[in-house]
Structure formats: C-alpha cells, structure tokens
Design a protein around this motif. Sequence first.
Motif, PDB file in Angstrom:
ATOM      1  N   GLU A 369       1.822 -53.750 -26.766  1.00  0.00           N
ATOM      2  CA  GLU A 369       2.570 -54.984 -26.539  1.00  0.00           C
ATOM      3  C   GLU A 369       2.436 -55.431 -25.080  1.00  0.00           C
ATOM      4  OE1 GLU A 369       6.996 -55.721 -27.399  1.00  0.00           O
ATOM      5  OE2 GLU A 369       6.197 -54.658 -29.142  1.00  0.00           O
ATOM      6  N   LEU A 370       2.624 -54.437 -24.215  1.00  0.00           N
ATOM      7  CA  LEU A 370       2.531 -54.745 -22.783  1.00  0.00           C
ATOM      8  C   LEU A 370       1.142 -55.277 -22.436  1.00  0.00           C
ATOM      9  CD1 LEU A 370       4.394 -51.819 -21.035  1.00  0.00           C
ATOM     10  CD2 LEU A 370       4.885 -54.246 -20.836  1.00  0.00           C
ATOM     11  N   LYS A 372      -0.866 -56.708 -24.428  1.00  0.00           N
ATOM     12  CA  LYS A 372      -1.007 -58.054 -24.997  1.00  0.00           C
ATOM     13  C   LYS A 372      -0.377 -59.088 -24.065  1.00  0.00           C
ATOM     14  CE  LYS A 372      -0.430 -58.576 -29.782  1.00  0.00           C
ATOM     15  NZ  LYS A 372       0.602 -58.825 -30.808  1.00  0.00           N
ATOM     16  N   LYS A 373       0.870 -58.723 -23.659  1.00  0.00           N
ATOM     17  CA  LYS A 373       1.576 -59.637 -22.757  1.00  0.00           C
ATOM     18  C   LYS A 373       0.759 -59.868 -21.492  1.00  0.00           C
ATOM     19  CE  LYS A 373       6.381 -58.777 -23.612  1.00  0.00           C
ATOM     20  NZ  LYS A 373       7.527 -58.072 -23.043  1.00  0.00           N
ATOM     21  N   ASN A 374       0.224 -58.780 -21.007  1.00  0.00           N
ATOM     22  CA  ASN A 374      -0.556 -58.827 -19.770  1.00  0.00           C
ATOM     23  C   ASN A 374      -1.755 -59.753 -19.929  1.00  0.00           C
ATOM     24  OD1 ASN A 374      -1.068 -58.006 -17.175  1.00  0.00           O
ATOM     25  ND2 ASN A 374      -2.620 -56.583 -17.872  1.00  0.00           N
ATOM     26  N   GLU A 376      -2.066 -62.042 -22.086  1.00  0.00           N
ATOM     27  CA  GLU A 376      -1.574 -63.423 -22.193  1.00  0.00           C
ATOM     28  C   GLU A 376      -1.343 -64.013 -20.806  1.00  0.00           C
ATOM     29  OE1 GLU A 376       1.901 -63.722 -24.674  1.00  0.00           O
ATOM     30  OE2 GLU A 376       0.780 -62.958 -26.393  1.00  0.00           O
ATOM     31  N   ILE A 377      -0.634 -63.212 -19.995  1.00  0.00           N
ATOM     32  CA  ILE A 377      -0.331 -63.685 -18.639  1.00  0.00           C
ATOM     33  C   ILE A 377      -1.614 -63.957 -17.873  1.00  0.00           C
ATOM     34  CG2 ILE A 377       0.620 -62.977 -16.407  1.00  0.00           C
ATOM     35  CD1 ILE A 377       2.808 -61.540 -18.005  1.00  0.00           C
TER      36      ILE A 377
END
Length: 515
Positions: A369-370, A372-374, A376-377
């Motif tokens: 998840e992290l 993925k978020k990363n 995305e960012i």
Amino acid sequence: MQESCINHQMAGFSLYCLRNCFLVFPLLVHFCQSRLIGPTQPIIATAGKDITLPCHLVPGENVAAMTLEWTRPELDPRFVFLWRAGQDLINMKNPSYIGRSSLFTDELKHGNTSLKLCKVKPADEGRYRCYIPDKDEEAFIHLVVASGAVSSPVISLANLDKAISGVVLQCESPGWYPEPELLWLDGEGNLLSAGPTETLRGPDDLYTVSSRVTVEKRHSNNITCRVQQRNTNQSRETHIHVPEDFFDIPSSSPSVTDTSPVSLALCILLLILSVVFLVRRKRKNVMKTNRRPKDQTEDVRVSTEEDREREQLNMKLPITSRQQLQEEQQRREDAENTLGDLQNDKEKLENELQDEKKRNEDQEAKLKELEKKNTEIINQLQQEKETLEELKKQLESKNQELSDSISELNREKMIRESEINTMKNQLESNKQEMMKSEREKDEIITKLRQTILALESKLQEEKQRREKAEKQVQMLPTETEEEKQNKEETEKKVQTLQIKTEKISQINSPSKQKK
Ligand SMILES: *[C@@H]1O[C@H](CO)[C@@H](O)[C@H](O)[C@H]1NC(C)=O
Ligand SMILES: *[C@@H]1O[C@H](CO)[C@@H](O)[C@H](O)[C@H]1NC(C)=O
Ligand SMILES: *[C@@H]1O[C@H](CO)[C@@H](O)[C@H](O)[C@H]1NC(C)=O
C-alpha cells in the motif's frame, strides 16, 4: 682643468643616476600612468537579472572623449559595447548585445567605464575585456551566470533494503547552473555517506542532479537533501521524516530477522528428527552392553539405568518376561509422552509460524500500500514537474519571442536612423552645393563687374586719349597756319623773288620779250 674635473664628477653622478633611474623609471611609469582596474574575482550574475561589470581608470580622469571598448575575444563580432567620439556605436555591436549593454555616461568623467548588462543570459558567461586604446590599458572581467529559477529538491522513496532494514531515498533537483553539489544530512546536521551524485545537462544548459542514500534506523529519521552552489551561495533543501514503522517492516528483532517460513519449518523438522534419533539411540543403547566409560556426565542417569537393566537381564533372565514387557511398555509410553510433548511443541511452533506468516502478510500488504501511495505521489510530482517544465518552456519561448521582436524593432530603428542620416547628409550636401553655386555666381558677377569697370576705365582712357588726340589734331592746324603764314611769307618772298627775277630777267633780256 677644474671644470673637466667637475664634468668628470657629473659624469659619474649621471652614470649613477642612469643606473638607478633605469630601476626607478618603470616604477615611475607604473605609478604615473593611469591604469584600468577590474575585479579580481569572477562576477556572478543571475540569469534574467541585470549586472554591472566594474572597470575604472586609476587615477580617475575624464575618458568621455576617448574610445572605450568592451569586447569578448571569443565572439564574432567581438564588440559588446563601443564608445567613440562620445557616441554608442550600435552598428558595431554583436547582435546578441543590442539593447542590453550600456555605459554609465555620467561616470565617464571620473574614469569609471563600468558596463551595465541587462537581462543576463547563460550565453553571456565568459571573459570580457575592458580596453582604452588611447592608453593601451586593458582589464579582464570574468562573468559567471547562475540559473535564476532553481527549485527545491524532491525526495522520493526509491527502495527498501531488507538486508539492513534500511530505506533507500532518492533526491533530485533540476534547473541549476553552474553545476551544484548535493548533500544528504541527518537530523543532527551530520553528512550522510550517499551514492555518487548523478549530473545531467539539459538542452537549456541547466544541470539536474540526483543522488540516492540508504537510511538506517540508527540515523535520526529526519533526513535533509541539500543542493548548493558554492560560488553563488545559492542553496535549496528539502526535509523528509521517515516514519519509524518503515524500518520495522522486516521486524526489528534480530533472532527472527532471518527466519523465513521455510527455514522455520526446517528447524522444527530438524528438532523432531533429532529427538526421534535420540530416543532411538537410547533404545539401542539399552540393548547393547555398556561399553562406555561412566564419566560421561550427560549419560550418567541413563547408564545407571542401563546397568540395572543389564543386571536384570543377566540375573533375572529366567524370571518372568512379563516384567520385561511392562518395562518395555513403560519405556514406550515414556517415548510416546515425549513424542506427544514434541507434537504439542510442534503445533505451538506451527501456530506461531502461522501468526508470523499472517503478520508478515499484513506487513507486506501495508508495504505494498505504501509503495502504491509512494508511486502515486511520485507520479503526481512527476506530472506537476512536467506541467511546470511546460510552463517554463512556454515562458522561455515567449521571452525569446519578445527579445526577438525587440531586437527586430531595434534593427528597424537602426535602419530608419541610418536612412534619416543619409537623407540629412544628402540635404546637407545639396545645401552646400547650392551655396557653392551661389558663391560661384557671385564671383562671376563680381568678375563681370570688374571687367565692366575695367572696360569702362579703358573706354575712359580711350576717350581721353582721343580727346587728347583731337586736341592735338586741333592744335595741328594752328601749326599749319603758322606754316601757311610761313609758306605764304615764303611764297610771297618767292613771288617777290620771282617778280624780282622776272624783273631781273626782263631787264636782262628785253629783246626776247619783244619777240
Ligand atoms: C562606477 O559606476 C557604477 C554605476 O554608477 C558604480 O556602481 C560603481 O561603483 C562605480 N565605480 C567606481 C570605481 O566608482
Ligand atoms: C527536521 O530538521 C529540520 C532541520 O534540520 C527542521 O527544520 C525540521 O523541522 C525537522 N523536522 C522534523 C519533523 O523534525
Ligand atoms: C558566500 O557566503 C560566504 C560566507 O557567508 C561569503 O564569504 C561569500 O562572500 C559569499 N559569496 C557570494 C558570491 O555571495
């Protein structure tokens, strides 16, 4: 003789003077001749801003009437600015400096020939020569152009280093000039040793630097990426706080650090196998005769038991085999009990393993998840960067267009000015020609007048001469009258003489007359 002695002394003195003056003379020249002074350090300008390149004559004197040259020897045409006869000769300038270079004309009277450059471009960087031909004095000024629009660096999570439970961070910063350096610092401001700094030079001549660092938990997790330029004192930095649970992902306990589910299962299997092996060996030992020395402490209890059994075997062999059987059963039960215990242990371990697995899975999911978020960012940042870059490009192209049109206008202005100048010149020459022809006309008229006057005077003279002649002519007849009178007198005399002679002849020859 005394004089020659003095002369001798004088000669010695002058020799001495000469020898010393040759030493002093350059010094004097050095001090008396005015010199051009420029800065010893490079001048650092920011792209898009204005800058003054200092240069001045020492001691100061008025240079407004002299020729002043600002050139860049590497350029063609090399003139950045040319001042001659109190005028800025735009036509001689390198086109890239038209409308951007000027002198402080009020400062010229103090010998200050500093050059002002407007809207500095990266291409302006280089060596400039400030030169006064009349004095044969020059000074060199080095201009460095720093990029104006540097942005703060961007830190992103590049990787997780499970081997050392570390986090790999990446830092990147575009738009620098000259080339900057990139530093990683921890929360206390200590330098972190990082990978090599990668440097890319874009088509706009600007540098993009990037570097990676591996951060371990022992570092304070407030990490700074700093990009700085030593000689311009420009720097930008970005902080990132790495959450502690980032480091916990592979579990912080060192005993479990290396345990993967497979190795854990292997351990348990080995344990069971070794227990089984031990039990079987024990049983074997019971069967065998005790040949081992009694001092083996770990088997002390077992060996005494074995001894007893052997005694029993030896001595109570004839006695019922039921006892033996019971003992055998007892032993088997014991073994089964230990096996059960082991199985319990195994189950427990398996449960633990399951838990561990579950935890692992949870953490992996979290990690995913992290990540993925990363990403995305990172993507978002990338997009923002791209849009920014596009905006920048647009701005630059607009700037370029503007400066192009300005230079176009300037060129047109120059053309017009030159046209006006040629027209003025023509007018001037026409006027001069007219004045000349008028002057010529005047001259002709005066000449004509003079000739007329001359003619008139000649006429007058002629008249006078004529009059004189006439007078002379008039006077002439009076002379003739006198002559006439004289003639008449002489005629009379002649007549009288004739008469006399006739009378005389009459007298001499009266016969003839009678005939
Ligand atoms: C020369 O003139 C410029 C502009 O006025 C000024 O900034 C500079 O200090 C002057 N230099 C000297 C040596 O006076
Ligand atoms: C991290 O350190 C910088 C100075 O090095 C400080 O300005 C910043 O507030 C700190 N951030 C955190 C979250 O501690
Ligand atoms: C940069 O900073 C240092 C110390 O603060 C100073 O000595 C130096 O003159 C500065 N350089 C420039 C180009 O501003």
